[in-house]
Scaffold this motif. Sequence first.
Motif, mmCIF file in Angstrom:
data_model
loop_
_atom_site.group_PDB
_atom_site.id
_atom_site.type_symbol
_atom_site.label_atom_id
_atom_site.label_comp_id
_atom_site.label_asym_id
_atom_site.label_seq_id
_atom_site.Cartn_x
_atom_site.Cartn_y
_atom_site.Cartn_z
ATOM 1 N N GLY A 157 29.580 84.965 32.364
ATOM 2 C CA GLY A 157 29.599 83.514 32.325
ATOM 3 C C GLY A 157 31.011 82.997 32.492
ATOM 4 N N LYS A 158 31.118 81.793 32.985
ATOM 5 C CA LYS A 158 32.406 81.122 33.076
ATOM 6 C C LYS A 158 32.155 79.624 33.003
ATOM 7 C CE LYS A 158 36.803 81.023 35.520
ATOM 8 N NZ LYS A 158 37.598 81.539 36.663
ATOM 9 N N GLY A 159 32.832 78.970 32.070
ATOM 10 C CA GLY A 159 32.612 77.545 31.896
ATOM 11 C C GLY A 159 31.171 77.261 31.519
ATOM 12 N N SER A 160 30.496 76.429 32.296
ATOM 13 C CA SER A 160 29.101 76.069 32.016
ATOM 14 C C SER A 160 28.123 76.747 32.961
ATOM 15 C CB SER A 160 28.945 74.542 32.097
ATOM 16 O OG SER A 160 29.618 73.926 31.021
ATOM 17 N N ARG A 161 28.526 77.887 33.502
ATOM 18 C CA ARG A 161 27.642 78.632 34.404
ATOM 19 C C ARG A 161 27.489 80.080 33.938
ATOM 20 N NH1 ARG A 161 27.048 75.891 39.913
ATOM 21 N NH2 ARG A 161 28.000 73.837 39.557
ATOM 22 N N LEU A 168 30.747 70.954 25.318
ATOM 23 C CA LEU A 168 31.423 69.685 25.065
ATOM 24 C C LEU A 168 32.401 69.322 26.171
ATOM 25 C CD1 LEU A 168 32.312 70.010 21.259
ATOM 26 C CD2 LEU A 168 30.120 69.477 22.324
ATOM 27 N N VAL A 169 32.771 70.305 26.976
ATOM 28 C CA VAL A 169 33.737 70.072 28.058
ATOM 29 C C VAL A 169 33.122 70.371 29.424
ATOM 30 C CG1 VAL A 169 35.763 70.433 26.594
ATOM 31 C CG2 VAL A 169 34.713 72.406 27.738
ATOM 32 N N ILE A 170 31.810 70.309 29.528
ATOM 33 C CA ILE A 170 31.146 70.587 30.800
ATOM 34 C C ILE A 170 31.660 69.618 31.859
ATOM 35 C CG2 ILE A 170 29.170 69.121 30.145
ATOM 36 C CD1 ILE A 170 27.393 70.980 31.839
ATOM 37 N N PRO A 171 32.074 70.115 33.018
ATOM 38 C CA PRO A 171 32.522 69.216 34.086
ATOM 39 C C PRO A 171 31.379 68.299 34.542
ATOM 40 C CG PRO A 171 33.147 71.495 34.538
ATOM 41 C CD PRO A 171 32.204 71.532 33.389
ATOM 42 N N GLU A 172 31.735 67.106 34.984
ATOM 43 C CA GLU A 172 30.694 66.169 35.423
ATOM 44 C C GLU A 172 29.875 66.751 36.566
ATOM 45 O OE1 GLU A 172 30.038 61.503 36.748
ATOM 46 O OE2 GLU A 172 32.068 62.332 36.687
ATOM 47 N N ASP A 203 29.002 69.859 37.073
ATOM 48 C CA ASP A 203 28.009 70.789 36.520
ATOM 49 C C ASP A 203 26.906 70.033 35.792
ATOM 50 O OD1 ASP A 203 29.587 72.767 37.527
ATOM 51 O OD2 ASP A 203 30.070 73.705 35.613
ATOM 52 N N LEU A 204 27.285 68.997 35.059
ATOM 53 C CA LEU A 204 26.283 68.227 34.325
ATOM 54 C C LEU A 204 25.311 67.553 35.290
ATOM 55 C CD1 LEU A 204 26.860 66.182 31.133
ATOM 56 C CD2 LEU A 204 25.483 65.205 32.959
ATOM 57 N N GLN A 205 25.826 66.965 36.340
ATOM 58 C CA GLN A 205 24.957 66.293 37.310
ATOM 59 C C GLN A 205 24.109 67.305 38.080
ATOM 60 O OE1 GLN A 205 24.442 63.247 37.107
ATOM 61 N NE2 GLN A 205 26.273 62.432 36.090
ATOM 62 N N GLU A 206 24.671 68.463 38.383
ATOM 63 C CA GLU A 206 23.887 69.510 39.049
ATOM 64 C C GLU A 206 22.762 69.990 38.128
ATOM 65 O OE1 GLU A 206 22.320 72.251 41.660
ATOM 66 O OE2 GLU A 206 23.692 70.579 42.064
ATOM 67 N N GLY A 207 23.066 70.131 36.827
ATOM 68 C CA GLY A 207 22.035 70.514 35.876
ATOM 69 C C GLY A 207 20.914 69.493 35.802
ATOM 70 N N LEU A 208 21.262 68.215 35.821
ATOM 71 C CA LEU A 208 20.244 67.162 35.808
ATOM 72 C C LEU A 208 19.402 67.197 37.082
ATOM 73 C CD1 LEU A 208 22.367 64.275 34.264
ATOM 74 C CD2 LEU A 208 20.271 65.244 33.270
ATOM 75 N N LYS A 209 20.055 67.482 38.203
ATOM 76 C CA LYS A 209 19.323 67.607 39.463
ATOM 77 C C LYS A 209 18.296 68.733 39.381
ATOM 78 C CE LYS A 209 20.215 68.548 44.397
ATOM 79 N NZ LYS A 209 21.282 68.877 45.378
#
Length: 413
Positions: free
Chosen positions: A28-32, A379-383, A385-391
């Motif tokens: 894993g790295k960051g939010s992935r 808490l520090v997920i890049p925008e 990644d967050l938008q890709e997750g929502l997609k």
Amino acid sequence: MTAQVNRHTFDEVMVPNYAPAAFIPVSGKGSRLWDQGGNEYIDFASGIAVTSLGHLHPELTAVLHEQVDRLWHLSNTFTNEPALRLARRLTESTFAEKVFFSNSGAEANEAALKLARRYAFDHFGGDKTGIVSCKQAFHGRTLFTVSVGGQPKYTEGFAPLPGNLNHIEFNNLAAAEAAINDGTCAVIVEPVQGEGGVLPATPEYLKKLRELCDKHNALLIFDEVQIGVGRSGSLFAYMHYGVTPDILTSAKALGNGMPIGAMLTTSKIAASFVVGTHGSTYGGNPLACTVADKVIEIINTPEVLQGVHKRHQWLKEGLERINAKYGVFKDVRGMGLLMGAELQGELQGKAKDFVNAGARHGLVVLVAGTNIVRLAPSLVIPETDLQEGLKRLEAVTAELLEKAKAAKEAQPA
């Protein structure tokens, strides 16, 4: 040579108390995350609100490597520098004056409940033993903590259970007033119920608990194992509510994946844990404390805590966009980056389907019971990644609705 393992190995060698996913994450790295087959996932679970600074955070990795080359373990006939530094940081950052370290949230809660009964014994005698907690609460898996938690499904088959426990309805002021009395030694509450459905306490409820505990000489315990360490948008949720407990428990995000728990309290209350009354072989481990000290240093900053509020808004707006299109959520609720989407209609009761379908779409999500999809990203997920997750979550929703529609049409008239 390292033996090859896969999901079938779990069924062969592990006690079957878990039902893990079909895929096995290996890095894993960051939010992935990436699994054995190289497939990539957006992580909206953070190991159940644990890896709040993401995977392989460079500052955490650096301090861990430094400590690995110095000292791994000492018995509690000694103490160690990392534990003392972490305890000082926690006491300087909170209401607390004293800290006890454990390995997990369950152990932190066990210590808190034992301390409350011991404090009552020392100050009021042996009859003040009652513990009040909430229905649908979750405080851990030891026999004591699982009994205090108000979910009967977790205690079935483990009787006889510890006694003098009273479970009341969460956020019900009248129920609290009726249950808390001079025989109560402690009230324990999650400021946001996690496993119970991602339900925030009302400010009035927590203030009423504080008032009743003061009136009846009971200790107020906040279980912040899941919502604490920045996830609420404050370092601890009690700060958001403006209600100070007597004892606070923390774990999960405290170590960002290193096993550690902490019980925080005042000097007066801590005095009841005299030498020999409680302990932990690994509690205060130098490796875990080193990482946890850096975790608090990073999270307890305006940049990170204000960023939680910003990301909360992005996540909430994304869930509302999905709902506007598909109408699958009865309610979207939570605090900070602990969010719950309650299902309705064709997908009611199918929260687990979101987990399974999420895996196919490269998304890791959680449930809270059968009807709540729970989201707890870093808490520090890049925008991005967050938008890709929502997609990907929208794609999951569309797939599940299509399957539900097809299944309905296939039913005989």
